[in-house]
Scaffold this active site. Structure first.
Site, PDB file in Angstrom:
ATOM      1  N   ASN A  18      23.559  23.828  -0.415  1.00  0.00           N
ATOM      2  CA  ASN A  18      24.482  24.744   0.090  1.00  0.00           C
ATOM      3  C   ASN A  18      24.978  25.619  -1.131  1.00  0.00           C
ATOM      4  O   ASN A  18      25.594  25.383  -1.824  1.00  0.00           O
ATOM      5  CB  ASN A  18      25.510  24.325   0.870  1.00  0.00           C
ATOM      6  CG  ASN A  18      26.377  25.307   1.761  1.00  0.00           C
ATOM      7  OD1 ASN A  18      26.034  26.388   1.495  1.00  0.00           O
ATOM      8  ND2 ASN A  18      27.195  25.017   2.717  1.00  0.00           N
ATOM      9  N   ARG A  77      20.221  26.019   2.741  1.00  0.00           N
ATOM     10  CA  ARG A  77      21.144  27.308   3.345  1.00  0.00           C
ATOM     11  C   ARG A  77      20.677  28.348   2.736  1.00  0.00           C
ATOM     12  O   ARG A  77      20.884  28.734   1.485  1.00  0.00           O
ATOM     13  CB  ARG A  77      22.442  26.940   3.335  1.00  0.00           C
ATOM     14  CG  ARG A  77      23.372  28.091   3.873  1.00  0.00           C
ATOM     15  CD  ARG A  77      24.759  27.701   3.946  1.00  0.00           C
ATOM     16  NE  ARG A  77      25.670  28.972   4.319  1.00  0.00           N
ATOM     17  CZ  ARG A  77      26.376  29.601   3.345  1.00  0.00           C
ATOM     18  NH1 ARG A  77      26.402  29.441   2.105  1.00  0.00           N
ATOM     19  NH2 ARG A  77      27.139  30.715   3.628  1.00  0.00           N
ATOM     20  N   HIS A 166      27.508  33.002   9.233  1.00  0.00           N
ATOM     21  CA  HIS A 166      28.274  31.419   9.315  1.00  0.00           C
ATOM     22  C   HIS A 166      27.585  30.902  10.742  1.00  0.00           C
ATOM     23  O   HIS A 166      28.296  29.985  11.188  1.00  0.00           O
ATOM     24  CB  HIS A 166      29.725  31.889   9.809  1.00  0.00           C
ATOM     25  CG  HIS A 166      30.464  32.524   8.522  1.00  0.00           C
ATOM     26  ND1 HIS A 166      31.440  33.194   8.729  1.00  0.00           N
ATOM     27  CD2 HIS A 166      30.268  31.851   7.298  1.00  0.00           C
ATOM     28  CE1 HIS A 166      32.042  33.522   7.320  1.00  0.00           C
ATOM     29  NE2 HIS A 166      31.265  32.627   6.495  1.00  0.00           N
ATOM     30  N   ARG A 227      36.927  40.747   0.635  1.00  0.00           N
ATOM     31  CA  ARG A 227      35.965  41.786   1.432  1.00  0.00           C
ATOM     32  C   ARG A 227      36.722  42.505   2.633  1.00  0.00           C
ATOM     33  O   ARG A 227      38.071  41.905   3.038  1.00  0.00           O
ATOM     34  CB  ARG A 227      34.801  40.945   2.173  1.00  0.00           C
ATOM     35  CG  ARG A 227      33.946  40.458   1.355  1.00  0.00           C
ATOM     36  CD  ARG A 227      32.806  39.641   2.243  1.00  0.00           C
ATOM     37  NE  ARG A 227      32.190  38.706   1.626  1.00  0.00           N
ATOM     38  CZ  ARG A 227      31.487  37.450   1.982  1.00  0.00           C
ATOM     39  NH1 ARG A 227      31.584  37.196   3.515  1.00  0.00           N
ATOM     40  NH2 ARG A 227      31.048  36.721   1.538  1.00  0.00           N
ATOM     41  N   GLU A 370      28.170  22.376   7.557  1.00  0.00           N
ATOM     42  CA  GLU A 370      27.138  23.372   7.554  1.00  0.00           C
ATOM     43  C   GLU A 370      25.987  22.326   6.855  1.00  0.00           C
ATOM     44  O   GLU A 370      24.873  22.271   7.545  1.00  0.00           O
ATOM     45  CB  GLU A 370      27.343  24.304   6.449  1.00  0.00           C
ATOM     46  CG  GLU A 370      28.319  25.628   6.842  1.00  0.00           C
ATOM     47  CD  GLU A 370      28.481  26.531   5.964  1.00  0.00           C
ATOM     48  OE1 GLU A 370      28.506  27.757   6.311  1.00  0.00           O
ATOM     49  OE2 GLU A 370      28.684  26.295   4.692  1.00  0.00           O
TER      50      GLU A 370
END
Length: 382
Positions: A18, A77, A166, A227, A370
């Protein structure tokens, strides 16, 4: 793995890599899906991916000392799959070339993933490697939520559309809620709030992504750690004409210097809560804006879904920040979301409900997984 005169035997482990924008995590899972190994490196700042590749090589050598035999497969990922990749995809040279062709869609993320894939293939040449994409869960968004109000050629020639992100975290939350509620995934209506340094909201209708807050890139939507999220589309041009910023500087400003960082100097919610307790007005205003944007999307998704089975909090902030969860749900009893303050603040592990018994819709905390989701999807292919 080290070279042997004969091909090393296959182990029972599956690996998940990941690569985040500033972190790298390597995990191993046994055949039952239990995590048996995990290593993570943070504060990686080389945009070329060299630091990520070095960290991965170090973690792989540690894995070799703990597990015998080569892994059954490696899941990587990748943030952006564009229009082309929306399923676990076996990695080969042609696939990597196609992946590099869409670097411009996620320049802060995809090159790092490619660097890790190349490093892992070099160290594990006899193992099949697969790329799994964060955009995949949202690939079949309905057109009214997929497209922007732009001329058709913008999407057809340039690929400008909402991709969403996501997706691995959201898919994991959906799978977990199906298990907890005892219903098949295709029956569930959920709103998943993945709140971390990157943050997004996703509305799930009958087990599929119906709407999501991130757009063509991970910049759109909620106020995030650094962000900006949603802004007037004219602002970048204004910054260029009147602020003297180059396109590259504007991109850096919106992705690295905005959000909570730009509002109050830190993206760490723990520091923000401490500053609020000291009476810091900037921190209080930043948290208010952060919560307001979440509630804004939550309200819109509630109206469009109609029936809601559960609101799910996941991601680092979603899982661990009781103040954020309680403030998001404040006053929503009339909309069918009644949070239990005691359950919300109680320390606990694993998926758990935090709603009052009479709440028409559930409110749940589901730890993000994840890596586990990546391996589950890869195992489903075998």
């Amino acid at each position: 793995m080290k070279e042997h005169a004969h091909q090393p035997e296959e182990s029972d482990c599956w690996l998940a890599v990941n690569a985040g924008s500033s972190s790298l995590k390597l995990s191993a899972f046994d055949p039952e899906g239990n995590r048996v190994f995990s290593r993570q490196t943070d504060e990686l700042n080389d945009p070329s991916g060299a630091e990520h590749a070095q960290a991965l090589a170090k973690h792989l050598s540690t894995f070799e000392s703990c597990c015998t035999g080569r892994p059954r497969g490696v899941a990587h990922r990748v943030v952006h799959g564009g229009d082309r990749f929306h399923a676990p995809t076996r990695v080969d040279d042609a696939m990597l070339a196609a992946l590099r062709d869409i670097d411009h869609l996620a320049p802060l993320h995809n090159p790092l993933a490619v660097a890790c894939i190349e490093a892992a293939r070099q160290q594990l040449p006899d193992v099949e490697h697969y790329a799994l994409f964060d955009t995949a869960f949202h690939h079949d968004l309905p057109p009214e939520n997929r497209d922007y109000a732009l001329p058709a050629w913008c999407r057809e020639k340039l690929g400008i559309r909402r991709y969403g992100f996501h997706g691995l975290s959201v898919a994991s939350a959906l799978r977990s809620m199906a298990e907890q509620l005892g219903h098949p995934e295709e029956r569930l209506n959920l709103i998943v709030a993945h709140l971390g340094n990157g943050a997004s909201m996703t509305a799930i209708r009958r087990g599929k992504s119906s709407a999501t807050s991130m757009g063509m890139t991970p910049l759109e939507g909620l106020v995030m750690g650094s962000r900006a999220g949603d802004i007037d589309p004219a602002i970048p041009g204004f910054l260029e004409r009147h602020g003297g910023l180059t396109p590259e500087q504007i991109d850096h400003l919106l992705n690295r210097e905005s959000g909570l960082t730009g509002l109050c100097g830190t993206r760490d919610l723990r520091e923000i809560h401490t500053a609020i307790d000291r009476g810091d007005e900037l921190a209080a205003e930043a948290l208010s804006m952060y919560i307001h944007r979440i509630r804004h999307y939550l309200g819109g998704y509630l109206v469009n879904l109609g029936r809601l089975d559960a609101l799910v909090f996941t991601g680092g902030v979603g899982e661990h920040d009781a103040i954020v969860r309680e403030t998001v749900c404040e006053g929503l009893n009339m909309l069918g979301l009644a949070i239990d303050p005691d359950a919300n603040r109680a320390p606990a592990e694993g998926p758990r409900p935090i709603h009052q018994p009479h709440s028409p819709a559930g409110i749940w905390i589901v730890p993000a997984d994840e890596e586990g989701e990546m391996v589950r999807q890869l195992r489903d292919r075998h």
